[in-house]
Design a protein around this motif. Structure first.
Motif, PDB file in Angstrom:
ATOM      1  N   ASP A  93       0.825  -1.209   0.000  1.00  0.00           N
ATOM      2  CA  ASP A  93       0.000   0.000   0.000  1.00  0.00           C
ATOM      3  C   ASP A  93       0.858   1.258   0.000  1.00  0.00           C
ATOM      4  OD1 ASP A  93      -2.579   1.437   0.186  1.00  0.00           O
ATOM      5  OD2 ASP A  93      -1.752   2.062   2.120  1.00  0.00           O
ATOM      6  N   PHE A  94       1.931   1.263   0.782  1.00  0.00           N
ATOM      7  CA  PHE A  94       2.789   2.436   0.833  1.00  0.00           C
ATOM      8  C   PHE A  94       3.492   2.666  -0.499  1.00  0.00           C
ATOM      9  CE2 PHE A  94       6.832   4.572   1.475  1.00  0.00           C
ATOM     10  CZ  PHE A  94       6.430   5.720   2.153  1.00  0.00           C
ATOM     11  N   TYR A  95       4.153   1.641  -1.016  1.00  0.00           N
ATOM     12  CA  TYR A  95       4.952   1.800  -2.233  1.00  0.00           C
ATOM     13  C   TYR A  95       4.093   1.898  -3.494  1.00  0.00           C
ATOM     14  CZ  TYR A  95       8.890   1.076   0.771  1.00  0.00           C
ATOM     15  OH  TYR A  95       9.809   1.225   1.782  1.00  0.00           O
ATOM     16  N   ALA A  96       3.052   1.089  -3.590  1.00  0.00           N
ATOM     17  CA  ALA A  96       2.204   1.113  -4.783  1.00  0.00           C
ATOM     18  C   ALA A  96       1.147   2.214  -4.684  1.00  0.00           C
ATOM     19  CB  ALA A  96       1.538  -0.239  -4.984  1.00  0.00           C
ATOM     20  N   GLY A  97       0.519   2.324  -3.523  1.00  0.00           N
ATOM     21  CA  GLY A  97      -0.550   3.307  -3.362  1.00  0.00           C
ATOM     22  C   GLY A  97      -0.040   4.715  -3.139  1.00  0.00           C
ATOM     23  N   TYR A  98       0.689   4.913  -2.070  1.00  0.00           N
ATOM     24  CA  TYR A  98       1.151   6.252  -1.697  1.00  0.00           C
ATOM     25  C   TYR A  98       2.212   6.793  -2.651  1.00  0.00           C
ATOM     26  CZ  TYR A  98       3.400   9.939   0.996  1.00  0.00           C
ATOM     27  OH  TYR A  98       3.963  11.124   1.388  1.00  0.00           O
ATOM     28  N   LEU A  99       3.240   6.015  -2.970  1.00  0.00           N
ATOM     29  CA  LEU A  99       4.308   6.497  -3.852  1.00  0.00           C
ATOM     30  C   LEU A  99       3.966   6.401  -5.332  1.00  0.00           C
ATOM     31  CD1 LEU A  99       7.598   5.236  -2.147  1.00  0.00           C
ATOM     32  CD2 LEU A  99       6.459   7.450  -1.926  1.00  0.00           C
ATOM     33  N   GLY A 100       2.882   5.724  -5.670  1.00  0.00           N
ATOM     34  CA  GLY A 100       2.444   5.652  -7.056  1.00  0.00           C
ATOM     35  C   GLY A 100       3.176   4.635  -7.912  1.00  0.00           C
ATOM     36  N   LEU A 101       3.884   3.689  -7.274  1.00  0.00           N
ATOM     37  CA  LEU A 101       4.548   2.622  -8.027  1.00  0.00           C
ATOM     38  C   LEU A 101       3.526   1.511  -8.231  1.00  0.00           C
ATOM     39  CD1 LEU A 101       7.940   2.630  -6.066  1.00  0.00           C
ATOM     40  CD2 LEU A 101       7.304   3.982  -8.076  1.00  0.00           C
ATOM     41  N   SER A 102       2.511   1.804  -9.029  1.00  0.00           N
ATOM     42  CA  SER A 102       1.301   0.988  -9.067  1.00  0.00           C
ATOM     43  C   SER A 102       1.378  -0.257  -9.940  1.00  0.00           C
ATOM     44  CB  SER A 102       0.114   1.845  -9.512  1.00  0.00           C
ATOM     45  OG  SER A 102       0.378   2.440 -10.773  1.00  0.00           O
ATOM     46  N   ASP A 103       2.317  -0.317 -10.874  1.00  0.00           N
ATOM     47  CA  ASP A 103       2.436  -1.528 -11.702  1.00  0.00           C
ATOM     48  C   ASP A 103       3.249  -2.582 -10.963  1.00  0.00           C
ATOM     49  OD1 ASP A 103       1.022  -0.384 -13.734  1.00  0.00           O
ATOM     50  OD2 ASP A 103       2.695  -0.253 -15.146  1.00  0.00           O
ATOM     51  N   GLU A 104       2.626  -3.730 -10.683  1.00  0.00           N
ATOM     52  CA  GLU A 104       3.341  -4.847 -10.079  1.00  0.00           C
ATOM     53  C   GLU A 104       3.933  -5.655 -11.234  1.00  0.00           C
ATOM     54  OE1 GLU A 104       2.212  -7.367  -6.378  1.00  0.00           O
ATOM     55  OE2 GLU A 104       1.408  -8.411  -8.129  1.00  0.00           O
ATOM     56  N   GLU A 105       5.235  -5.452 -11.494  1.00  0.00           N
ATOM     57  CA  GLU A 105       5.888  -6.140 -12.611  1.00  0.00           C
ATOM     58  C   GLU A 105       5.945  -7.642 -12.372  1.00  0.00           C
ATOM     59  OE1 GLU A 105       9.422  -4.490 -14.369  1.00  0.00           O
ATOM     60  OE2 GLU A 105       8.984  -2.567 -13.424  1.00  0.00           O
ATOM     61  N   PHE A 106       6.219  -8.029 -11.138  1.00  0.00           N
ATOM     62  CA  PHE A 106       6.192  -9.437 -10.756  1.00  0.00           C
ATOM     63  C   PHE A 106       6.105  -9.519  -9.244  1.00  0.00           C
ATOM     64  CE2 PHE A 106      10.717  -8.398 -10.871  1.00  0.00           C
ATOM     65  CZ  PHE A 106      11.160  -8.883  -9.652  1.00  0.00           C
ATOM     66  N   ASN A 107       5.647 -10.654  -8.758  1.00  0.00           N
ATOM     67  CA  ASN A 107       5.595 -10.919  -7.325  1.00  0.00           C
ATOM     68  C   ASN A 107       5.783 -12.417  -7.141  1.00  0.00           C
ATOM     69  OD1 ASN A 107       4.984 -11.379  -4.627  1.00  0.00           O
ATOM     70  ND2 ASN A 107       3.410  -9.799  -4.571  1.00  0.00           N
ATOM     71  N   LEU A 108       6.949 -12.803  -6.627  1.00  0.00           N
ATOM     72  CA  LEU A 108       7.254 -14.213  -6.400  1.00  0.00           C
ATOM     73  C   LEU A 108       6.991 -14.636  -4.953  1.00  0.00           C
ATOM     74  CD1 LEU A 108      10.607 -14.484  -8.420  1.00  0.00           C
ATOM     75  CD2 LEU A 108       8.283 -14.992  -9.189  1.00  0.00           C
ATOM     76  N   GLY A 109       6.383 -13.752  -4.183  1.00  0.00           N
ATOM     77  CA  GLY A 109       6.113 -14.054  -2.776  1.00  0.00           C
ATOM     78  C   GLY A 109       7.201 -13.550  -1.854  1.00  0.00           C
ATOM     79  N   TRP A 110       8.452 -13.701  -2.258  1.00  0.00           N
ATOM     80  CA  TRP A 110       9.584 -13.235  -1.451  1.00  0.00           C
ATOM     81  C   TRP A 110      10.242 -11.998  -2.061  1.00  0.00           C
ATOM     82  CZ3 TRP A 110      14.358 -13.155  -3.806  1.00  0.00           C
ATOM     83  CH2 TRP A 110      14.481 -13.914  -4.981  1.00  0.00           C
ATOM     84  N   VAL A 111       9.924 -11.691  -3.314  1.00  0.00           N
ATOM     85  CA  VAL A 111      10.419 -10.486  -3.994  1.00  0.00           C
ATOM     86  C   VAL A 111       9.342 -10.012  -4.960  1.00  0.00           C
ATOM     87  CG1 VAL A 111      11.616 -11.815  -5.802  1.00  0.00           C
ATOM     88  CG2 VAL A 111      12.308  -9.446  -5.347  1.00  0.00           C
TER      89      VAL A 111
END
Length: 120
Positions: free
Chosen positions: A23-41
């Motif tokens: 929420d902080f990085y994607a929502g507040y800072l606007g880094l909204s595109d999740e390029e990938f999510n492997l669970g640990w990175v």
């Protein structure tokens, strides 16, 4: 001696929980595109500027976490140069199951750097 060509550098931020930090990085800072999510990175990017950050809970295969990921055009040559220079390789040159070839090297200041190349 030809030097490694760096194509991008990404900050790797250690977090306890990616979903809680999202929420902080994607929502507040606007880094909204999740390029990938492997669970640990996971990597989050601003779609209009390209600014990004990787959130890491702990590396999946390496014994130490890196502070940055340096994307190189020739990871094998970068690995050989690091060895020739006598730098401490803390994770060997490895083909990872998620599609990258990488190694970790310790900079003289003690920072661990992930040198990576995406496989085609």
């Amino acid at each position: 001696m030809e030097r490694m060509r760096v194509t991008r550098i990404t900050a790797n931020l250690r977090v306890a929980d990616i979903d809680a930090a999202k929420d902080f990085y994607a929502g507040y800072l606007g880094l909204s595109d999740e390029e990938f999510n492997l669970g640990w990175v996971a990597r989050y990017t601003n779609p209009s500027t390209g600014a990004n950050v990787q959130l890491v809970t702990g590396d999946e295969t390496a014994t130490e976490d890196s502070v940055i990921s340096v994307h190189a055009d020739d990871v094998d040559a970068a690995y050989e140069e690091a060895r020739k220079r006598g730098y401490d390789i803390v994770h060997p040159l490895t083909d990872e199951p998620w599609g990258v070839r990488r190694f970790f090297v310790r900079a003289p200041d003690g920072s661990v750097v992930n040198v990576v190349q995406h496989r085609d």
